[in-house]
Design an enzyme around this catalytic site. Structure first.
Site, short mmCIF file in Angstrom:
data_model
loop_
_atom_site.label_atom_id
_atom_site.label_comp_id
_atom_site.label_asym_id
_atom_site.label_seq_id
_atom_site.Cartn_x
_atom_site.Cartn_y
_atom_site.Cartn_z
N ASP A 91 -18.61 19.36 25.86
CA ASP A 91 -18.59 18.60 27.11
C ASP A 91 -18.59 19.57 28.29
O ASP A 91 -17.81 20.53 28.32
CB ASP A 91 -17.33 17.72 27.13
CG ASP A 91 -17.34 16.73 28.27
OD1 ASP A 91 -17.65 15.55 28.02
OD2 ASP A 91 -17.04 17.15 29.41
N ASN A 123 -21.93 17.35 40.28
CA ASN A 123 -22.85 16.40 40.91
C ASN A 123 -22.48 16.16 42.37
O ASN A 123 -23.36 16.15 43.25
CB ASN A 123 -22.78 15.05 40.19
CG ASN A 123 -23.74 14.97 39.00
OD1 ASN A 123 -24.76 15.65 38.99
ND2 ASN A 123 -23.40 14.15 38.03
N HIS A 178 -27.28 15.07 42.43
CA HIS A 178 -27.61 14.60 41.08
C HIS A 178 -28.79 15.37 40.47
O HIS A 178 -28.81 15.64 39.27
CB HIS A 178 -27.92 13.11 41.15
CG HIS A 178 -27.78 12.41 39.85
ND1 HIS A 178 -26.58 11.95 39.36
CD2 HIS A 178 -28.69 12.09 38.90
CE1 HIS A 178 -26.75 11.39 38.19
NE2 HIS A 178 -28.03 11.46 37.88
N ASP A 228 -28.95 17.32 37.04
CA ASP A 228 -29.92 17.19 35.93
C ASP A 228 -30.41 18.56 35.47
O ASP A 228 -30.51 18.83 34.27
CB ASP A 228 -31.13 16.35 36.38
CG ASP A 228 -30.82 14.86 36.39
OD1 ASP A 228 -29.70 14.49 36.02
OD2 ASP A 228 -31.72 14.08 36.76
N GLU A 239 -22.86 13.98 29.85
CA GLU A 239 -22.77 15.45 29.87
C GLU A 239 -22.10 15.95 28.58
O GLU A 239 -21.42 16.96 28.57
CB GLU A 239 -22.04 15.98 31.12
CG GLU A 239 -21.10 15.01 31.79
CD GLU A 239 -19.86 14.69 30.96
OE1 GLU A 239 -19.93 13.73 30.18
OE2 GLU A 239 -18.84 15.39 31.09
N1 LIG Z 1 -26.84 14.61 37.06
C1 LIG Z 1 -26.46 13.88 36.01
N2 LIG Z 1 -25.18 13.50 35.88
C2 LIG Z 1 -24.81 12.81 34.80
C3 LIG Z 1 -25.73 12.43 33.81
N3 LIG Z 1 -25.06 11.74 32.84
C4 LIG Z 1 -23.77 11.68 33.24
N4 LIG Z 1 -23.60 12.32 34.42
C5 LIG Z 1 -22.37 12.48 35.20
O1 LIG Z 1 -21.44 13.26 34.49
C6 LIG Z 1 -20.15 12.98 35.08
C7 LIG Z 1 -19.10 13.03 34.00
O2 LIG Z 1 -17.87 12.91 34.63
P1 LIG Z 1 -16.50 12.82 33.87
O3 LIG Z 1 -16.66 12.03 32.61
O4 LIG Z 1 -15.48 12.34 34.86
O5 LIG Z 1 -16.17 14.26 33.40
P2 LIG Z 1 -16.10 15.65 34.18
O6 LIG Z 1 -16.24 15.48 35.67
O7 LIG Z 1 -17.08 16.56 33.54
O8 LIG Z 1 -14.62 16.12 33.91
P3 LIG Z 1 -14.07 16.80 32.60
O9 LIG Z 1 -14.95 16.36 31.44
O10 LIG Z 1 -12.68 16.28 32.47
O11 LIG Z 1 -14.11 18.26 32.80
C8 LIG Z 1 -20.25 11.63 35.76
O12 LIG Z 1 -20.10 11.83 37.16
C9 LIG Z 1 -21.66 11.17 35.44
O13 LIG Z 1 -22.26 10.48 36.53
C10 LIG Z 1 -27.09 12.81 33.98
O14 LIG Z 1 -27.97 12.52 33.17
N5 LIG Z 1 -27.41 13.55 35.09
#
Ligand SMILES: Nc1nc2c(ncn2[C@@H]2O[C@H](COP(=O)(O)OP(=O)(O)OP(=O)(O)O)[C@@H](O)[C@H]2O)c(=O)[nH]1
Length: 311
Positions: free
Chosen positions: A175, A183, A188, A192, A219
């Site tokens: 992760d 982001n 965004h 990506d 992610e």
């Molecule tokens: N740019 C982009 N962002 C994505 C995609 N899929 C998911 N995300 C973003 O990934 C972020 C994941 O956030 P969280 O699950 O809160 O996790 P985190 O901020 O990485 O925090 P921790 O995992 O605790 O370190 C979210 O803001 C989603 O919008 C994608 O395909 N592209």
């Protein structure tokens, strides 16, 4: 030779050397031709060389073509290459028996070059189209890694294989740390690009054919680590954390490191009737949770693992 013939392998299984020679001469412009003179050897070659098409003699000693065909259809370790039967006996009954065993077509003797070539060409084209569609359906659009659906299928196959072979099967959940903050800070689109770069680092790091790397969700990535003991998990965890850190992608908003980092949860299991894929993934997920809780930018190995360390 066409582009397709450069990538196609045609396996001829026939116990008559003359027929092999004749068929090979007819189809050699359509692909790389390999051959076996009995069913068992033919199945072994199919397992190793994964041909795009098999030309199979019906009447062979020891194991006939119907049995070879049935084994190809039933064995998950064998590629499901289309089979064309080559036979001197083209009765309705034998054709029906061949189709029921899984063959896609028949070529009857005496062999006529343009007919053989036309049938082989048709099935190679169909096979190429099918493989291309399967390839697209199994990939994640953004990163090009395998998608979760494909991963789940492979996981089930590998789980069964490890159970048969009584070997440890490992998995890693990966992760990206503070990706929401990434982001928010960079936008965004940059997010990506970052995911693509991390995916490339993880995907290009596969070292064994059965190792499957997939995008598991937003992610999050997942890696199937076949035949992996606890020491191998430890090694992979440290190695993959280092590999992503070495990309040195700036992450100014991260609360963990100045660069993009990952947390990794790993687990392994000896599949048996009391275990399940869900249990294995659940253990890895809990290990990932620990890695997040205990500072991120590190890996943790679940349960029987030989301990856990930061990267
Ligand atoms: N740019 C982009 N962002 C994505 C995609 N899929 C998911 N995300 C973003 O990934 C972020 C994941 O956030 P969280 O699950 O809160 O996790 P985190 O901020 O990485 O925090 P921790 O995992 O605790 O370190 C979210 O803001 C989603 O919008 C994608 O395909 N592209």
């Amino acid at each position: 030779m066409s582009a397709q013939s450069d990538t196609s392998t045609i396996l001829i299984i026939d116990d008559n050397a003359e027929t092999i020679q004749l068929l090979a001469a007819m189809v050699r412009d359509q692909g790389k031709v390999i051959f076996a003179t009995d069913g068992i050897t033919g199945l072994e070659m199919a397992r190793r060389q994964r041909p795009q098409l098999i030309l199979l003699d019906v009447e062979m000693h020891h194991m006939d073509g119907f049995e070879v065909c049935r084994r190809i259809a039933a064995d998950p370790d064998l590629p499901h290459s289309p089979v064309i039967f080559v036979t001197a006996h083209s009765t309705t009954e034998s054709e029906l028996a061949g189709l029921a065993a899984g063959a896609v077509d028949f070529i009857t003797k005496p062999l006529i070059a343009p007919v053989v070539q036309a049938r082989v060409r048709t099935h190679l084209r169909l096979q190429a189209a099918l493989q291309s569609l399967q390839g697209q359906a199994s990939r994640d659009g953004l990163t090009g890694l395998y998608n979760r659906r494909f991963f789940d299928e492979r996981m089930a196959e590998e789980y069964a294989r490890h159970q048969r072979q009584r070997d440890l099967m490992g998995v890693a959940l990966i992760d990206v740390d503070h990706f929401k903050l990434y982001n928010d800070h960079y936008g965004h689109q940059m997010g990506d690009s970052c995911l693509k770069a991390v995916a490339e680092a993880i995907g290009s790091g596969t070292r064994r054919p059965a190792e499957v790397v997939a995008r598991y969700g937003g992610e999050e990535f997942v890696v199937l680590l076949p035949n992996s003991d606890w020491a191998a998990l430890e090694h992979y965890g440290a190695w993959i954390c280092g590999r992503v850190a070495a990309l040195n992608l700036p992450h100014a908003a991260s609360l963990t490191a100045p660069h993009v980092s990952i947390s990794v949860g790993l687990s392994a299991m000896l599949p048996d009737p009391d275990t399940s894929i869900e249990m294995l993934l659940g253990q890895a997920d809990r290990a990932l949770y620990l890695a997040k809780q205990q500072g991120r930018n590190c890996y943790r190995v679940a349960a029987e693992g030989a301990g856990s360390h930061g990267s």
